[in-house]
Enzyme design. Structure first.
Site, PDB file in Angstrom:
ATOM      1  N   ARG A  99       2.264  -4.905   5.928  1.00 25.90           N
ATOM      2  CA  ARG A  99       1.524  -3.889   5.188  1.00 25.90           C
ATOM      3  C   ARG A  99       2.324  -2.599   5.201  1.00 25.90           C
ATOM      4  O   ARG A  99       2.645  -2.072   6.271  1.00 25.90           O
ATOM      5  CB  ARG A  99       0.130  -3.626   5.768  1.00 25.90           C
ATOM      6  CG  ARG A  99      -0.626  -2.580   4.901  1.00 25.90           C
ATOM      7  CD  ARG A  99      -2.077  -2.375   5.290  1.00 25.90           C
ATOM      8  NE  ARG A  99      -2.725  -1.456   4.352  1.00 25.90           N
ATOM      9  CZ  ARG A  99      -3.960  -1.566   3.880  1.00 25.90           C
ATOM     10  NH1 ARG A  99      -4.713  -2.582   4.246  1.00 25.90           N
ATOM     11  NH2 ARG A  99      -4.459  -0.681   3.035  1.00 25.90           N
ATOM     12  N   ASN A 129     -10.858  -2.603  -5.556  1.00 28.01           N
ATOM     13  CA  ASN A 129     -10.126  -1.616  -6.353  1.00 28.01           C
ATOM     14  C   ASN A 129     -10.777  -1.334  -7.709  1.00 28.01           C
ATOM     15  O   ASN A 129     -10.425  -0.364  -8.386  1.00 28.01           O
ATOM     16  CB  ASN A 129      -8.660  -2.025  -6.546  1.00 28.01           C
ATOM     17  CG  ASN A 129      -7.820  -1.956  -5.283  1.00 28.01           C
ATOM     18  OD1 ASN A 129      -6.870  -2.719  -5.121  1.00 28.01           O
ATOM     19  ND2 ASN A 129      -8.145  -1.040  -4.364  1.00 28.01           N
ATOM     20  N   ARG A 168     -12.082   2.252  -8.362  1.00 25.65           N
ATOM     21  CA  ARG A 168     -11.220   3.403  -8.669  1.00 25.65           C
ATOM     22  C   ARG A 168     -11.510   3.929 -10.077  1.00 25.65           C
ATOM     23  O   ARG A 168     -12.143   3.242 -10.881  1.00 25.65           O
ATOM     24  CB  ARG A 168      -9.746   2.983  -8.542  1.00 25.65           C
ATOM     25  CG  ARG A 168      -9.402   2.607  -7.109  1.00 25.65           C
ATOM     26  CD  ARG A 168      -7.922   2.343  -6.936  1.00 25.65           C
ATOM     27  NE  ARG A 168      -7.640   2.058  -5.532  1.00 25.65           N
ATOM     28  CZ  ARG A 168      -6.444   2.121  -4.984  1.00 25.65           C
ATOM     29  NH1 ARG A 168      -5.398   2.481  -5.720  1.00 25.65           N
ATOM     30  NH2 ARG A 168      -6.272   1.851  -3.713  1.00 25.65           N
ATOM     31  N   ASP A 201       0.833  -1.207   0.000  1.00 23.96           N
ATOM     32  CA  ASP A 201       0.000   0.000   0.000  1.00 23.96           C
ATOM     33  C   ASP A 201       0.867   1.256   0.000  1.00 23.96           C
ATOM     34  O   ASP A 201       1.993   1.238   0.492  1.00 23.96           O
ATOM     35  CB  ASP A 201      -0.913  -0.021   1.236  1.00 23.96           C
ATOM     36  CG  ASP A 201      -2.068   0.960   1.106  1.00 23.96           C
ATOM     37  OD1 ASP A 201      -2.384   1.375  -0.028  1.00 23.96           O
ATOM     38  OD2 ASP A 201      -2.645   1.318   2.146  1.00 23.96           O
TER      39      ASP A 201
END
Ligand code: IPE
Ligand code: IPE
Ligand code: MG
Length: 230
Positions: free
Chosen positions: A169, A61, A64, A13
């Protein structure tokens, strides 16, 4: 503890914020992120990692902007074309997990070719999660007597993946975002503020070193504590 597999999963990310901080369009962040993927993949086997699962595109996603989604799909496609040869040379078996029915036929074809080319790799299994949703895969596998195998089938994975040992992450957030819910039940969690494009082999090495210093009890007590208990 002797362990036959060492599975590291990474939620990559921070590409968009990396770009924004530099006054660049988000897609430039994704391009820089692709370079970080190459670095990480090549470094991983040297740290004893046998399974590396990278979250590249979540089922959420798709929400988007269209041009960003298209740029991500193009990058992924070119990654497969460019990197499958290198994976093959380095003994890395490349697998793509997640849904395929919403990907373009050309991309699905490239995935299948890359998987076939690298199928013999025994040094490490690299799984790239695209159109991946842990909830979706669990829902599809529910009711099966062998849930682990059913999840693998739902995700087009050749064999059930081992449990995640270490989940990393980047990008400062501390959440799972629908990634590997079942497989991470006992994963050690490592959150870092580093934006994904800045992630290095050194940082991976440090995360692995911290992981190795942790005591994993899996609900039991340590052997030493057990010996001192009454
Ligand atoms: C991760 O970076 C890549 C994908 C989710 C595809 P982001 O694009 O989410 O970057 P931020 O979180 O907006 O910085
Ligand atoms: C998770 O990142 C998905 C990937 C890294 C591919 P997101 O940026 O999509 O997650 P949220 O929106 O911050 O939860
Ligand atoms: Mg993000």
């Amino acid at each position: 503890m002797v362990q036959s597999t060492f599975h590291v999963a990474i939620i990559m990310d921070g590409n968009g914020r990396w770009a924004a901080e530099r006054g660049l369009p988000r897609t430039r962040g994704h391009e820089a992120g692709a370079d970080a993927v190459e670095r990480t993949v090549q470094a991983a086997p040297t740290h004893g990692i046998t399974d590396l699962t990278l979250f590249a595109f979540s089922s959420d996603n798709w929400q988007r902007p269209k041009h960003e989604v298209e740029a991500l799909m193009r990058l992924f496609h070119s990654y497969l074309l460019r990197q499958s040869g290198r994976c093959r040379e380095n003994g890395i078996a490349l697998r793509v997990i997640g849904r395929r029915d919403r990907l373009s036929p050309a991309l699905v074809e490239a995935i299948e070719v890359a998987e076939r080319r690298t199928a013999g790799g025994s040094r490490m299994t690299l799984r790239i999660a695209v159109d991946y949703s842990a909830r979706w895969s669990l829902a599809h596998a529910a009711g099966s007597s062998d849930l682990r195998a059913a999840i693998a089938r739902a995700n087009h994975d050749a064999t059930p993946m081992p449990d995640v040992d270490l989940l990393i992450r980047t990008g400062r957030e501390q959440r799972l975002s629908d990634f590997l819910l079942w497989e991470s039940s006992y994963a050690e969690l490592h959150f870092t503020a580093t934006m994904w494009p800045d992630f290095t082999a050194d940082e991976l090495a440090r995360a692995v070193a911290v992981f190795r210093s942790r005591s994993r009890r899996f609900g039991h007590v340590d052997a030493v504590e057990a010996a001192h208990g009454s």
